[in-house]
Write an enzyme that holds these catalytic residues in place. Structure first.
Site, PDB file in Angstrom:
ATOM      1  N   LYS A 103       0.834  -1.208   0.000  1.00 54.29           N
ATOM      2  CA  LYS A 103       0.000   0.000   0.000  1.00 54.29           C
ATOM      3  C   LYS A 103       0.869   1.259   0.000  1.00 54.29           C
ATOM      4  CE  LYS A 103      -1.829   2.556   3.158  1.00 54.29           C
ATOM      5  NZ  LYS A 103      -1.649   3.853   2.446  1.00 54.29           N
TER       6      LYS A 103
ATOM      7  N   GLY B 264       7.326   4.771   7.917  1.00 53.12           N
ATOM      8  CA  GLY B 264       6.484   5.951   8.089  1.00 53.12           C
ATOM      9  C   GLY B 264       6.728   6.583   9.440  1.00 53.12           C
ATOM     10  N   SER B 265       5.673   7.177  10.000  1.00 52.43           N
ATOM     11  CA  SER B 265       5.837   7.918  11.249  1.00 52.43           C
ATOM     12  C   SER B 265       6.016   6.980  12.435  1.00 52.43           C
ATOM     13  CB  SER B 265       4.620   8.809  11.487  1.00 52.43           C
ATOM     14  OG  SER B 265       3.469   8.011  11.644  1.00 52.43           O
ATOM     15  N   THR B 266       6.706   7.455  13.448  1.00 52.15           N
ATOM     16  CA  THR B 266       6.896   6.689  14.678  1.00 52.15           C
ATOM     17  C   THR B 266       5.542   6.421  15.336  1.00 52.15           C
ATOM     18  OG1 THR B 266       9.055   7.679  14.934  1.00 52.15           O
ATOM     19  CG2 THR B 266       8.103   6.716  16.903  1.00 52.15           C
ATOM     20  N   GLU B 267       4.659   7.411  15.219  1.00 42.32           N
ATOM     21  CA  GLU B 267       3.324   7.285  15.804  1.00 42.32           C
ATOM     22  C   GLU B 267       2.581   6.057  15.249  1.00 42.32           C
ATOM     23  OE1 GLU B 267       1.105  10.634  14.491  1.00 42.32           O
ATOM     24  OE2 GLU B 267      -0.764   9.912  15.399  1.00 42.32           O
TER      25      GLU B 267
ATOM     26  N   GLY C 281       3.910   3.606  13.546  1.00 42.41           N
ATOM     27  CA  GLY C 281       4.738   2.429  13.830  1.00 42.41           C
ATOM     28  C   GLY C 281       4.393   1.814  15.175  1.00 42.41           C
TER      29      GLY C 281
ATOM     30  N   GLU D  96      10.542   0.927   9.994  1.00 40.44           N
ATOM     31  CA  GLU D  96      11.528   1.942   9.627  1.00 40.44           C
ATOM     32  C   GLU D  96      10.868   3.279   9.910  1.00 40.44           C
ATOM     33  OE1 GLU D  96      14.659   3.361   8.760  1.00 40.44           O
ATOM     34  OE2 GLU D  96      14.682   1.420   7.730  1.00 40.44           O
TER      35      GLU D  96
ATOM     36  N   CYS E 231      14.003  10.351   6.253  1.00 40.29           N
ATOM     37  CA  CYS E 231      14.065   9.906   7.646  1.00 40.29           C
ATOM     38  C   CYS E 231      15.485  10.012   8.189  1.00 40.29           C
ATOM     39  CB  CYS E 231      13.527   8.485   7.771  1.00 40.29           C
ATOM     40  SG  CYS E 231      14.228   7.374   6.563  1.00 40.29           S
TER      41      CYS E 231
ATOM     42  N   GLU F 160      11.343  15.268  15.276  1.00 39.54           N
ATOM     43  CA  GLU F 160      11.517  15.180  13.835  1.00 39.54           C
ATOM     44  C   GLU F 160      10.614  16.210  13.151  1.00 39.54           C
ATOM     45  OE1 GLU F 160       9.876  11.786  11.560  1.00 39.54           O
ATOM     46  OE2 GLU F 160      11.882  11.592  10.713  1.00 39.54           O
TER      47      GLU F 160
HETATM   48  P1  NAI Z   1       2.085   8.061   8.370  1.00 38.02           P
HETATM   49  O1  NAI Z   1       2.933   7.209   9.224  1.00 38.02           O
HETATM   50  O2  NAI Z   1       0.703   8.375   8.814  1.00 38.02           O
HETATM   51  O3  NAI Z   1       1.958   7.417   6.902  1.00 38.02           O
HETATM   52  C1  NAI Z   1       2.821   6.413   6.381  1.00 38.02           C
HETATM   53  C2  NAI Z   1       2.015   5.308   5.752  1.00 38.02           C
HETATM   54  O4  NAI Z   1       1.268   4.638   6.766  1.00 38.02           O
HETATM   55  C3  NAI Z   1       0.984   5.760   4.722  1.00 38.02           C
HETATM   56  O5  NAI Z   1       0.936   4.813   3.686  1.00 38.02           O
HETATM   57  C4  NAI Z   1      -0.310   5.759   5.513  1.00 38.02           C
HETATM   58  O6  NAI Z   1      -1.454   5.604   4.707  1.00 38.02           O
HETATM   59  C5  NAI Z   1      -0.113   4.568   6.411  1.00 38.02           C
HETATM   60  N1  NAI Z   1      -0.911   4.559   7.654  1.00 38.02           N
HETATM   61  C6  NAI Z   1      -1.395   5.623   8.341  1.00 38.02           C
HETATM   62  N2  NAI Z   1      -2.048   5.195   9.442  1.00 38.02           N
HETATM   63  C7  NAI Z   1      -1.971   3.847   9.458  1.00 38.02           C
HETATM   64  C8  NAI Z   1      -2.444   2.819  10.347  1.00 38.02           C
HETATM   65  N3  NAI Z   1      -3.115   3.118  11.457  1.00 38.02           N
HETATM   66  N4  NAI Z   1      -2.168   1.536  10.048  1.00 38.02           N
HETATM   67  C9  NAI Z   1      -1.470   1.212   8.949  1.00 38.02           C
HETATM   68  N5  NAI Z   1      -1.008   2.130   8.073  1.00 38.02           N
HETATM   69  C10 NAI Z   1      -1.246   3.433   8.314  1.00 38.02           C
HETATM   70  O7  NAI Z   1       2.888   9.407   8.110  1.00 38.02           O
HETATM   71  P2  NAI Z   1       2.280  10.855   7.749  1.00 38.02           P
HETATM   72  O8  NAI Z   1       1.084  11.127   8.584  1.00 38.02           O
HETATM   73  O9  NAI Z   1       2.152  10.911   6.287  1.00 38.02           O
HETATM   74  O10 NAI Z   1       3.471  11.815   8.212  1.00 38.02           O
HETATM   75  C11 NAI Z   1       3.564  12.254   9.560  1.00 38.02           C
HETATM   76  C12 NAI Z   1       4.996  12.396   9.969  1.00 38.02           C
HETATM   77  O11 NAI Z   1       5.641  11.137   9.940  1.00 38.02           O
HETATM   78  C13 NAI Z   1       5.852  13.266   9.064  1.00 38.02           C
HETATM   79  O12 NAI Z   1       5.715  14.611   9.367  1.00 38.02           O
HETATM   80  C14 NAI Z   1       7.223  12.741   9.359  1.00 38.02           C
HETATM   81  O13 NAI Z   1       7.745  13.339  10.527  1.00 38.02           O
HETATM   82  C15 NAI Z   1       7.003  11.268   9.610  1.00 38.02           C
HETATM   83  N6  NAI Z   1       7.290  10.442   8.413  1.00 38.02           N
HETATM   84  C16 NAI Z   1       8.406   9.646   8.416  1.00 38.02           C
HETATM   85  C17 NAI Z   1       8.742   8.917   7.303  1.00 38.02           C
HETATM   86  C18 NAI Z   1       9.961   8.073   7.258  1.00 38.02           C
HETATM   87  O14 NAI Z   1      10.470   7.801   6.185  1.00 38.02           O
HETATM   88  N7  NAI Z   1      10.458   7.592   8.363  1.00 38.02           N
HETATM   89  C19 NAI Z   1       7.936   8.969   6.095  1.00 38.02           C
HETATM   90  C20 NAI Z   1       6.742   9.778   6.192  1.00 38.02           C
HETATM   91  C21 NAI Z   1       6.471  10.484   7.319  1.00 38.02           C
HETATM   92 MG    MG Z   2      -0.405  10.028   9.532  1.00 37.86          MG
END
Ligand code: NAI
Ligand code: MG
Length: 486
Positions: A192, A244-247, A249, A266, A300, A397
């Site tokens: 996804k 994605g986000s730590t939250e 994760g 990651e 990241c 971050e």
């Molecule tokens: P996010 O963690 O919400 O999104 C990343 C992925 O997870 C997307 O595909 C999203 O649809 C999916 N997702 C969201 N909620 C989910 C859930 N409950 N269960 C399973 N999958 C879920 O990140 P977001 O909201 O786009 O960005 C927020 C912050 O996260 C950014 O400001 C940044 O600080 C950090 N981030 C870190 C990344 C990294 O490479 N480590 C990449 C993107 C964001």
């Molecule tokens: Mg989010």
């Protein structure tokens, strides 16, 4: 007043050099890629995906609900049992290799779409994202028939069906990081992409379809967090890989606690650049600029904290400000652009909030006087001088082009400061002394430490973090392990 040679150089601007977009084909509407076919979402729901650099609509993309996710996972399970598990490694390798070749052949189209949908400069998508994505498939194609050599006497077995969730900062590259090792180790996949940047993953689905990969081995479904959650929680998923986000994760880790599903995460980072007085200073300035302004800081492993030895701090900061004032912020499709668009309105708001937080906390803000486009989401490259360890801009971050600067005197002091963060993904060390580099690489709690360079990637070297940056490694031989039972 007479203009001097220096003034002329300063005034000199590049003529725009926009990359052509007429060779690119984007459908008006994209369906879900399940079992080798593009199928409509059960509830018929679609969402818009836009270009963050112009705010224009690019396409409508299907939103998968729980039933669609179930269909995709079942297709992957059946492809695993019926074909992929049984296929000899050298046959699997041919498909993975073919996907790599097809990405290479269509590299230009992929780069333009990546830049349109994500906002990153075309120079980066063209020179970094797309070639690295192809290289990842090439690299893992090579492992598919050599797993017994990679793990001698350990009888490596695939895990089954992998549910993979990726973010918006490197859309195609993250898809490659996830899909290539999973296929090479004999697993099937439901991937996804992020809801804001689905287009290159959907183009990849077209390639996968053309490549003749057996139906259901790779399924690509679009949607937001709920779709992701349905995938993570599906009972036929054996392995979850998340970037994605730590939250989020943490939410996933909780959801999987007590289940038999394997997990790799990651997450975020707060990378530290450490510059010693004997460092090659101009090279360090380039590395720092690349480390935090590359891809608008949406990385990241971005080097978002700078620790510079006190004796050279003034000199380095002057040079850094000079370099920042020559950076071009604007249309990411222009080949001259250094800093493209921030990926979304939400992300820009988040960055701007941190800019006010930094000022309130008492750090001194510097931005060059560049002009940014009125339409689209943009942020100037930003320095915070005199930042301190307790500042939020140092601890949290930001995921934007914002660098917090501190000074240090001794090596003990800087190790302690650099390690004092909730994350542990990356660091950069700048010094002329090899012994100091080795001393630091063993003491810094970071998954990747670069020496006299920054943000260098290679499919053969593993990448991943410590602490709140997550666990599991991607890339290299290590990147095979999360997809195997050993
Ligand atoms: P996010 O963690 O919400 O999104 C990343 C992925 O997870 C997307 O595909 C999203 O649809 C999916 N997702 C969201 N909620 C989910 C859930 N409950 N269960 C399973 N999958 C879920 O990140 P977001 O909201 O786009 O960005 C927020 C912050 O996260 C950014 O400001 C940044 O600080 C950090 N981030 C870190 C990344 C990294 O490479 N480590 C990449 C993107 C964001
Ligand atoms: Mg989010």
């Amino acid at each position: 007043m007479q203009t001097t040679q220096a003034d002329k150089i300063f005034d000199w601007a590049y003529a725009p050099a926009p990359e052509a977009t007429d060779h690119v084909h984007i459908n008006k509407k994209y369906d879900l890629f399940i079992d080798g076919k593009f199928v409509k979402p059960g509830k018929g729901k679609y969402t818009n995906t836009i270009s963050p650099s112009t705010e224009q609509l690019l396409a409508q993309v299907a939103e998968a609900d729980e039933k669609d996710v179930d269909k995709a996972v079942k297709a992957a399970k059946s492809a695993y049992d019926k074909t992929w598990k049984k296929m000899p490694g050298k046959e699997k390798a041919k498909y993975i290799f073919r996907i790599a070749r097809m990405i290479q052949e269509r590299a230009r189209e992929f780069s333009v779409i990546e830049t349109m949908n994500g906002g990153k400069p075309i120079r980066e998508s063209r020179d970094i994202d797309i070639p690295l994505a192809a290289n990842h498939f090439f690299y893992y194609a090579g492992w598919a028939d050599k797993l017994d050599y990679a793990f001698p006497n350990r009888k490596p077995q695939p895990v089954g069906v992998a549910g993979q969730i990726i973010p918006w900062n490197f859309p195609l590259l993250m898809a490659a990081w996830k899909i290539a090792p999973a296929l090479a180790t004999g697993n099937t996949v439901v991937l996804k992409p992020a809801e804001t940047t689905p287009l290159t993953a959907l183009k990849l689905a077209e390639i996968i379809q053309e490549s003749g990969l057996p139906d259901g081995v790779v399924n690509i479904i679009t949607g937001a967090g709920q779709t992701g959650a349905a995938l993570v929680n599906h009972s036929l998923i054996n392995k979850v890989a998340f970037t994605g986000s730590t939250e989020v994760g943490k939410v996933i880790q909780k959801a999987l606690a007590g289940s038999n599903k394997k997990l790799s995460l990651e997450l975020g980072g707060k990378g530290a650049h450490i510059v010693f007085e004997d460092a090659p200073i101009d090279q360090a300035v380039e590395g720092i600029v690349n480390g935090i302004f590359f891809n608008q800081g949406h990385v990241c492993c971005a080097g978002s904290r700078l620790f510079v030895q006190e004796s050279i701090a003034d000199k380095l900061i002057d040079k850094l400000k000079d370099r920042m004032s020559s950076l071009i912020v604007g249309d990411p499709l222009d080949k001259n652009t250094d800093i493209g668009a921030i990926h979304s309105k939400e992300q820009l708001d988040k960055i701007n909030q941190y800019l006010s937080v930094g000022k309130k906390e008492g750090a001194e803000m510097y931005q060059p006087s560049c002009i940014i486009p009125k339409k689209g989401f943009y942020c100037k490259p930003t320095l915070f001088l005199n930042a301190s360890q307790s500042h939020r801009i140092v601890q949290e971050e930001i995921f934007g082009p914002v660098l917090a600067v501190q000074t240090f005197r001794t090596i003990e002091e800087v190790i302690e400061k650099a390690n004092n963060a909730p994350y542990g993904l990356s660091a950069g060390v700048w010094t002329d002394k090899g012994s100091r580099i080795f001393n630091l690489t063993s003491q810094l709690k970071a998954g990747v430490v670069w020496a006299n360079t920054y943000n260098k990637f290679d499919p053969a070297s593993p990448f991943g973090g410590y602490k709140e940056s997550g666990f599991g490694r991607e890339g290299g031989l290590h990147g095979l392990m999360p997809y195997l039972n050993l």
